[in-house]
Design a protein around this motif. Structure first.
Motif, PDB file in Angstrom:
ATOM      1  N   ARG B 122       0.922  -1.138   0.054  1.00 14.88           N
ATOM      2  CA  ARG B 122      -0.082  -0.013  -0.062  1.00 14.88           C
ATOM      3  C   ARG B 122       0.846   1.320   0.075  1.00 14.88           C
ATOM      4  NH1 ARG B 122      -3.926  -0.566   4.604  1.00 14.88           N
ATOM      5  NH2 ARG B 122      -5.229  -1.601   2.929  1.00 14.88           N
ATOM      6  N   ALA B 129      -5.403   0.115  -4.671  1.00 11.27           N
ATOM      7  CA  ALA B 129      -6.003  -0.740  -3.420  1.00 11.27           C
ATOM      8  C   ALA B 129      -5.457  -2.023  -3.429  1.00 11.27           C
ATOM      9  CB  ALA B 129      -7.299  -0.757  -3.920  1.00 11.27           C
ATOM     10  N   SER B 131      -5.689  -5.898  -1.269  1.00 10.95           N
ATOM     11  CA  SER B 131      -6.728  -6.922  -0.863  1.00 10.95           C
ATOM     12  C   SER B 131      -6.038  -8.183  -0.878  1.00 10.95           C
ATOM     13  CB  SER B 131      -8.098  -6.867  -1.808  1.00 10.95           C
ATOM     14  OG  SER B 131      -8.664  -7.808  -1.038  1.00 10.95           O
ATOM     15  N   LYS B 158     -12.632  -4.142  -0.073  1.00  9.08           N
ATOM     16  CA  LYS B 158     -11.519  -4.135  -0.879  1.00  9.08           C
ATOM     17  C   LYS B 158     -11.653  -4.982  -2.318  1.00  9.08           C
ATOM     18  CE  LYS B 158      -8.919  -3.416   3.113  1.00  9.08           C
ATOM     19  NZ  LYS B 158      -8.835  -3.959   4.273  1.00  9.08           N
TER      20      LYS B 158
END
Lengths: 259, 426
Positions: B122, B129, B131, B158
């Motif tokens: 991140r 994004a 996830s 997410k």
């Protein structure tokens, strides 16, 4: 040098001082057109044109009158010999130099008026100034407007060539030739496309400008009356220039009419 | 018109070029059909370029979106070691050994420290994004009807960014999914003859089995094979991952920079990061071929319009040869005459390319409004031409048109500059 010689020299100098300056001079000017067959046109011409002079050039078609005129105006170059325009040897100038010389010292008038169709009468006469200086001043504009008014084109200044008569267009072309106050104006049959009345008007106008401003005129013409109204008559014959008197010109014209 | 061009020359053109600009502008403003013809040639070239680039790059965008919208741009997994022969293993056994390579059986690959991996990824630039997810094959059954299906367990918030489900829902919901709820593909729902609110049983290879309420049914319009979605915790439990995951999915801001991000991740973490571009190299090749076609069409259009302009300008020079002669007799230099015709070309280029850009953009806009019915029931109508408005390409095509027009006017301009006044006025 004895006293007598000195007095003769002084007398010659005084006479020379009274004569207007030479604006165009040729020495041994020759011109040959090279091609499949080489065509010699002018064979060693020595000539002087002085300021204030109005010279008529006569001769048969194809005798080399226009060739001579183009060379005198630095539009064409001689094959041999020297051409001096206001003392400047044109053979020493490159194409830009010749263009600048034409712009400053020479004006042209042609048989066709060759005004620019897209421009008005006033814009056309201002064109040589625009070419030379990049712009025109209010003074240039008012000077040329006055000149157009004088030649009877005051109400035509905003008209384009196709809106004016042949005579008006040619008068406009005469004014244009005067725009940069040249020392010599070369006119190639300027009245050739006009009726006799318009032709006379244009000729009188040129003569007037010649007397007033002192600009020398060299005019090719086939009109005998106009030729005899000039200060000098130059006859081009067999590639050579002969200065002839008005009487001789009249006699030659009469002879040619008889034959 | 003459007054406007005179004022323009007086106030906007340097004194040095006023004569040339005055004559060029007057030629153009009084040129009538000839001016319209040259301006139209430039405008047509620009319209073609604007339209073709908008269409082809719009099509590329659409294809890329279809491909990459539903998939992660990067997947981070545990690297699967390549099987090697015994001789290749350092410190391996000496003496004769089999050179046969046995493919290893699929096995669970755990990313135990996934919160740390998510945090690290991140923090990288260009990451939109991240996830963590578990995925695997399960069986979905309703009564006697059992069908194999891919199961993805992930946090819906997410996952909706990584492989959007909510926008493709035909009914029900995905966000706020409970641990005993599942979202399935429309094709699976049809095959199993179930609808939202009904229950299905999911059984995994580890022997775990549970019953789920269908919270939503989605369709991406891509036919059979769509995954079933559950929460991360439920997925971990069903597929036997405990608190681990087997994949971390990443969505990027600039999708064409995926390789760089993948390389950065692999430099930072002991996992394999695969970019979508490396997963689908053929797709990239086809995009490049399309781009090349667009550029070729653009070049040919501009060259064709350049030739048309050169032809018209040459005719114009011939028509104006007497005028060129008289200008020269009045003292105009060859360079000045050349500039007149170059300025004419430049004027045509500016007007033509601006007109072409405006008309081209208008055509692109109008064509973009045409719709066709959606291929999948329940979805919004789709655009018939997936054109894309590209200001950069419009600007570039204008510049290219201006350049090609000016180049096209060099030849006629040189011809005019070299004209001998004595010859043309004879």
């Amino acid at each position: 040098m004895n006293i007598k010689d000195r007095s003769i020299t002084t007398s010659n100098n005084a006479r020379a001082a009274r004569l207007p300056p030479v604006v165009v001079e040729t020495r041994g000017l020759r011109k040959t057109y090279f091609g499949k067959i080489d065509v010699p046109v002018l064979f060693g011409i020595d000539l002087q044109i002085r300021a204030e002079e109005f010279v008529a050039v006569v001769g048969q078609s194809g005798s080399g009158k226009s060739t001579l005129l183009n060379i005198l105006g630095a539009l064409d170059s001689p094959t041999a010999g020297t051409v001096l325009i206001n003392g400047v040897d044109i053979s020493e100038l490159d194409s830009d130099g010749l263009a600048r010389l034409r712009s400053a010292e020479v004006g042209f008038i042609f048989q066709q008026h060759y005004l620019l169709d897209e421009f008005t009468c006033l814009e056309n006469v201002l064109m040589p100034i625009t070419i030379r200086h990049g712009d025109v001043t209010d003074e240039d504009r008012s000077r040329m407007t006055r000149l157009l008014e004088r030649v009877g084109l005051g109400d035509q200044i905003n008209k384009t060539p196709d809106e004016m008569s042949g005579g008006q267009n040619q008068r406009c072309a005469v004014v244009r030739a005067l725009a940069n106050s040249p020392r010599i104006i070369l006119a190639d049959e300027p009245t050739g496309n006009l009726d006799s009345r318009s032709g006379e008007e244009v000729f009188n106008l040129m003569r007037e400008m010649n007397r007033e401003s002192g600009v020398a005129f060299v005019m090719i013409t086939h009109d005998d009356r106009l030729a005899r109204a000039a200060d000098r008559i130059l006859l081009i014959e067999d590639g050579l220039v002969h200065e002839i008197s008005r009487e001789e010109h009249r006699r030659r014209t009469a002879d040619s009419l008889l034959t | 018109m003459a007054a406007i061009s005179n004022a323009f020359v007086k106030y906007f053109v340097p004194r040095h070029f006023r004569f040339e600009a005055l004559v060029a502008l007057r030629h153009l403003s009084t040129g009538g059909g000839q001016t319209i013809l040259t301006v139209s040639a430039v405008a047509t070239g620009v319209i073609i370029v604007v339209f073709i680039t908008s269409l082809i790059f719009g099509l590329q965008d659409m294809l890329t979106e279809i491909l990459t919208d539903a998939i992660p741009h990067l997947t981070i997994t545990v690297e699967e070691p390549e099987p090697r022969t015994l001789q290749q293993v350092s410190g391996g056994i000496e003496g004769p050994a089999s050179s046969r390579i046995e493919q290893q059986a699929p096995k669970l690959k755990f990313i135990d420290n996934w919160p740390q991996v998510v945090e690290t990824v991140r923090s990288l630039p260009n990451v939109r994004a991240v996830s963590a997810a578990v995925s695997g094959q399960v069986f979905a059954s309703k009564g006697a009807n059992t069908i194999g299906v891919s199961l993805i367990g992930a946090d819906p918030d997410k996952q909706d960014v990584i492989s959007p489900v909510t926008p493709n829902l035909l009914g029900g919901r995905y966000l706020g999914l409970a641990s005993d709820e599942i979202v399935i593909d429309a094709q699976l729902a049809q095959d199993m003859n179930v609808s939202t609110g009904e229950r299905v049983r999911i059984s995994s290879g580890t022997g775990a089995s549970d019953s789920f309420t269908i919270a939503g049914i989605y369709s991406r319009g891509q036919g059979p094979g769509g995954a079933a979605y559950v929460t991360l915790r439920t997925g971990q439990s069903l597929l036997g991952y405990g608190t681990s995951v087997n994949v971390v999915n990443v969505k990027l801001i600039d999708i064409y920079n995926a390789d760089t991000v993948a390389d950065s991740i692999m430099a930072l973490l002991p996992y394999e990061a695969k970019s979508w571009t490396r997963e689908f190299p053929e797709f990239l090749t086809s995009l490049q071929a399309q781009s090349a076609s667009a550029y070729l069409i653009a070049v040919f259009s501009l060259v064709a319009s350049g030739f048309a302009i050169a032809a018209v300008l040459i005719v114009s020079v011939l028509q104006k040869s007497k005028q060129i002669g008289i200008l020269k007799s009045m003292g105009a230099r060859g360079r000045q005459v050349m500039i007149i015709f170059l300025l004419e070309g430049f004027g045509v280029a500016i007007v033509g390319s601006t007109l072409g850009a405006i008309l081209g953009s208008l055509i692109v806009y109008l064509i973009g409004l045409i719709e066709r019915p959606a291929t999948t029931a329940g979805q919004d109508p789709e655009r018939l031409f997936p054109v894309r408005f590209l200001p950069l390409y419009i600007g570039l095509s204008m510049m290219a048109a201006i350049l090609s027009t000016v180049i096209a006017s060099v030849l006629p301009a040189r011809r005019a500059a070299n004209m001998n006044p004595v010859d043309v006025m004879r």
